[in-house]
Write an enzyme that holds these catalytic residues in place. Structure first.
Site, mmCIF file in Angstrom:
data_model
loop_
_atom_site.group_PDB
_atom_site.id
_atom_site.type_symbol
_atom_site.label_atom_id
_atom_site.label_comp_id
_atom_site.label_asym_id
_atom_site.label_seq_id
_atom_site.Cartn_x
_atom_site.Cartn_y
_atom_site.Cartn_z
ATOM 1 N N ASP A 265 0.846 -1.190 0.000
ATOM 2 C CA ASP A 265 0.000 0.000 0.000
ATOM 3 C C ASP A 265 0.878 1.235 0.000
ATOM 4 O O ASP A 265 2.019 1.196 0.447
ATOM 5 C CB ASP A 265 -0.854 0.037 1.270
ATOM 6 C CG ASP A 265 -1.979 -0.966 1.205
ATOM 7 O OD1 ASP A 265 -2.336 -1.380 0.092
ATOM 8 O OD2 ASP A 265 -2.492 -1.332 2.279
ATOM 9 N N LYS A 287 -3.353 4.044 -3.533
ATOM 10 C CA LYS A 287 -3.619 5.239 -4.330
ATOM 11 C C LYS A 287 -2.292 5.963 -4.562
ATOM 12 O O LYS A 287 -1.567 6.264 -3.642
ATOM 13 C CB LYS A 287 -4.540 6.136 -3.535
ATOM 14 C CG LYS A 287 -5.479 6.928 -4.408
ATOM 15 C CD LYS A 287 -6.265 7.935 -3.590
ATOM 16 C CE LYS A 287 -7.117 7.271 -2.520
ATOM 17 N NZ LYS A 287 -7.805 8.237 -1.661
ATOM 18 N N MET A 403 -9.270 7.208 9.816
ATOM 19 C CA MET A 403 -9.977 7.707 8.629
ATOM 20 C C MET A 403 -10.992 8.761 9.024
ATOM 21 O O MET A 403 -12.140 8.738 8.585
ATOM 22 C CB MET A 403 -10.661 6.529 7.903
ATOM 23 C CG MET A 403 -9.643 5.530 7.375
ATOM 24 S SD MET A 403 -10.359 4.048 6.680
ATOM 25 C CE MET A 403 -10.471 3.003 8.107
#
Ligand code: SAH
Length: 596
Positions: A265, A287, A403
C-alpha cells in the site's frame, strides 16, 4: 593470541576508572551478568545510576595496590598511566587476566570488535596491532548482517534440539543440519531466513538418503535462492508500522528480505527495505498520484495469483494488517484458495502516532479504556454503527478515530449530542511518526475549527481523551533537533544514519547500486535534504533527483570542498558545504541550525 568466549556469569570483575571507557566496559560485563565492581573517585553519572539500580558495586575512591587479586578479569581505564600500570602488574602477578584501555603493552588479553545478533556473535581481532582496521571491518559486517540472523540462530538452535531428540546416528544428523543450513542461508548475500514449520517437518521426516547433500555431491550450489522447487506459494500479511521505517518489526523486515514479490500500500511504502534485490517483484496497489487504488477484489486475486506461481509473497500493509486494513478479508480469501499464510502484526498508527504526539493512549487514573474506531464507516448509515451514545458517557477513556478527517464534524456532533463535555481534550495527528507529522491540540468542541485552520489532511487520526492534556509536556518528538527532516544518505554510513535518526530525522539510506525498492522509498514522501560525502556520491545521486520526492529542492549537505564543487557544477541549488572530516554530532548541529 588465543581466542575464547568467556562465561563471566556471576564472576567477579573489576573496572578501575570512572569515565566513558570504564562505563562501556562495565556495561558490557553487566550485559553478560558478571558481578562488576567499579573503583573510581569521580565516576560519571551513568555509572552512579547503574550503582543505584544495584547493577554494579561502585567504590568512590582511588585504587589500592594489591586489590586486583581475587577477580576473574580486571580492566583499567583511568587517565593516569601509573595507576593503570599498577593495576596491570598487580593482576599479572597473581595470574588474573587484565586489560588496560588503549595500552596494548599492559594487556594480557584484548577485546575483539564484535557484531552481535542475539546469541550469534562474530568477533574480530588484530592482536591489538591495527584497531582502525578492526573498526572498519566491524562496521562492514554490522551492515552485512541483518537483524534476522538473531532469529535464524534461535531457529537453528531449536532445530538442533529437535534433530537430537530423534536420536539418529551422527552422520544422519549432520545431513539434516546441512539441509537446514543450505536452505536458509544465502552465502553470497549473507542473508538468512527462518524456515517454515512445514519445511522443518520435511527435513526431519525425509529419509536421509533422499536428502541432497549438495556440499558432498560436489555441485556446491544452493539450489535457487530461495528454494522454489518443492514449495508452494506462501503469503505473509505484514504490518509495515505507522510510517517511520524503524517501526517495522524485525520479523516483518525479515519476511520482506526473503520475499520474491511484495504487494504494498502507499502508506506502507516507506517501510520497504531499500536493499531489496532488484529481482523482487514490486506491486503497488494503493492510491498514487492521480491513480485510483486497486479495488480490493483485484488485490485479492493478485495475491492468489502470485502465491500459485509458488512465490514467497509479502502483503505489506500500513500499521497493523488487522486494524482497519482489510487484512481479515485477504486472509479469508487466501484460506479459501488453500494458500498457506501467516500474519506478522505491525505497530498500529492509532497508538504510535499518539506516542509521537506526546499523548499516552492510556494513563493511570485518567484513561483506563482504549477504543479504536473507524470514523469513516461509522457515520455511514448502512453498516454497523458505533455507539457514540455509550462512548460519550465514558470519561476515563480514550477514543482514537481512524480515517476521520472528513467524518470529524459528524463524530463531534454525535458525541456532544450524547452529552460528552465540550471541554474534553481532543487532538488530531496527521502523518504521525513521519517527518511530515503535524498535530493540532484542542477540545472536543473546537477541534473541527482548529483542524480546518491548520489545514490537516489524511492520513490523520483524531483522539479524544483526558490524556490529550499531556500533549505539550510530553512532546518529545518535536523537541528533537532534526524532527521533520527527511534526509537521503547515499552509501551505507551506519553510524551516521543512526545518529541522524536519533536526532529525529527520517533517513533514506540509498544503496549503491540503486535498487527499485530504494526508489519507491525515496519518492514516498518529500525529501528535505541529502548528505553527500564526495564527488562520486554527488554524481550518483544526481541521476535520482528528478523524482517526486525531490520536488521541494532539498538542501544538499556536502562534506568536503570537492563534493560541494561537484554539486554546484551539476546545478544543484541550495548547496551547503561542511568540512570533510566533520563528526556526526557537528553535522547534526549544522543541519539543526539551518532550520532556525
Ligand atoms: N492498518 C492501519 C490503518 C489503515 S486505515 C493501522 O493499523 O494503522 C488508514 C487510516 O489509518 C488513515 O486514514 C489514518 O486515519 C490512519 N493512519 C495510518 N497511518 C497514519 C499516520 N502515520 N498518521 C496518522 N494516521 C494514520
Amino acid at each position: 593470541m588465543y581466542p575464547v568466549m568467556l562465561d563471566v556469569r556471576r564472576r567477579r570483575c573489576l573496572v578501575v576508572g570512572g569515565g566513558g571507557i570504564a562505563l562501556r566496559k562495565a556495561q558490557g560485563l553487566i550485559e553478560e551478568e558478571a558481578l562488576v565492581t567499579v573503583v573510581a573517585p569521580e565516576p560519571v553519572a551513568p555509572l552512579a545510576r547503574l550503582a543505584d539500580e544495584g547493577r554494579l558495586r561502585l567504590e568512590r575512591r582511588r585504587y589500592e595496590p594489591g586489590e586486583a587479586a581475587g577477580y576473574a578479569l580486571v580492566f583499567a581505564a583511568t587517565d593516569d598511566r601509573s595507576v593503570n600500570r599498577t593495576v596491570f602488574t598487580d593482576a599479572d602477578r597473581v595470574g588474573v587476566w587484565a586489560n588496560v584501555a588503549d595500552d596494548p603493552e599492559l594487556c594480557s588479553f584484548h577485546l575483539p570488535g564484535r557484531v552481535r545478533r542475539g546469541p550469534l556473535q562474530i568477533a574480530i581481532a588484530s592482536g591489538g596491532e591495527a584497531p582502525f582496521a578492526v573498526r572498519r571491518l566491524r562496521q562492514a559486517l554490522d551492515r552485512r548482517f541483518g537483524p534476522e540472523w538473531a532469529e535464524w540462530l534461535a531457529a537453528a538452535a531449536r532445530f538442533r534440539d529437535r534433530v537430537r531428540e530423534l536420536g539418529r546416528p551422527p552422520a544422519e544428523q549432520e545431513a539434516v543440519f546441512d539441509r537446514f543450513f543450505d536452505a536458509t542461508v544465502d552465502l553470497e548475500a549473507w542473508r538468512a531466513r527462518v524456515p517454515t514449520a512445514a519445511e522443518e517437518a520435511g527435513w526431519l521426516g525425509a529419509p536421509v538418503d533422499h536428502l541432497d547433500r549438495s556440499g558432498e555431491a560436489g555441485n556446491g550450489a544452493v539450489e535457487g535462492w530461495p528454494d522454489r522447487g518443492d514449495r508452494r506459494g506462501f503469503v505473509s500479511l505484514v504490518g509495515a508500522g505507522p510510517g517511520c521505517p524503524g517501526l517495522l518489526t524485525i520479523r516483518g523486515r525479515q519476511r520482506l528480505l526473503e520475499a520474491e514479490a511484495v504487494v504494498y500500500d502507499r502508506l506502507a511504502a516507506p517501510a520497504l527495505p531499500c536493499e531489496l534485490e532488484p529481482a523482487v517483484e514490486l506491486h503497488p496497489v494503493g492510491k498514487e498520484a492521480g491513480l485510483h487504488p486497486m479495488p480490493q477484489e483485484e488485490i485479492n486475486a493478485l495475491l492468489v495469483r502470485l502465491a500459485r506461481r509458488g512465490l514467497r509473497v509479502v502483503r505489506l500493509k500500513g500499521g497493523d494488517p488487522y486494524v482497519f486494513g482489510r487484512g481479515g478479508e485477504e486472509a479469508e480469501v487466501l484460506e479459501g484458495a488453500g494458500i498457506a499464510f501467516e500474519v506478522v502484526p505491525g505497530v498500529t498508527s492509532g497508538v504510535a502516532a499518539m506516542a509521537w504526539a506526546g499523548i499516552p493512549v492510556t494513563h493511570r487514573r485518567e484513561a483506563v479504556r482504549l477504543t479504536l474506531l473507524t470514523a469513516h464507516e461509522a457515520v455511514k448509515s448502512d453498516g454497523p454503527q458505533v455507539r457514540w451514545d455509550l462512548l460519550a458517557q465514558d470519561e476515563h477513556a480514550t477514543i482514537v478515530g481512524y480515517m476521520g478527517v472528513t467524518a470529524l464534524p459528524e463524530v463531534v456532533r454525535r458525541l456532544l449530542e450524547a452529552g460528552m463535555s465540550p471541554a474534553t481534550p481532543a487532538a488530531m495527528v496527521e502523518r504521525g511518526t513521519t517527518a511530515g507529522q503535524k498535530k493540532v491540540v484542542s477540545t472536543l468542541a473546537e477541534l473541527v475549527a482548529a483542524v480546518a485552520e491548520a489545514g490537516l489532511a489524511p492520513p490523520a487520526l483524531f483522539v479524544i481523551s483526558p490524556t490529550v492534556r499531556h500533549a505539550t509536556a510530553l512532546d518529545w518528538f518535536a523537541r528533537l533537533p532534526l524532527a521533520g527532516e527527511r534526509l537521503v544518505v547515499p552509501g551505507s554510513a551506519g553510524p551516521l544514519i543512526r545518529r541522524l535518526e536519533e536526532a529525529g530525522a527520517e533517513v533514506v539510506p540509498l544503496p549503491l547500486p540503486m535498487t527499485p525498492a530504494a526508489r519507491v522509498v525515496l519518492n514516498a514522501a518529500p525529501v528535505t535534504g541529502c548528505v553527500v560525502a564526495g564527488p562520486d556520491e554527488v554524481d550518483w545521486l544526481d541521476g535520482e533527483r528528478g523524482g517526486p520526492g525531490w520536488a521541494g529542492e532539498p538542501l544538499s549537505w556536502c562534506l568536503g570542498t570537492s563534493a560541494a564543487e561537484r554539486a554546484r557544477q551539476r546545478g544543484w541549488q541550495r548547496v551547503r558545504e561542511l568540512a570533510g572530516g566533520i563528526g556526526c554530532d557537528e553535522l547534526v548541529a549544522g543541519i539543526a541550525s539551518s532550520r532556525r
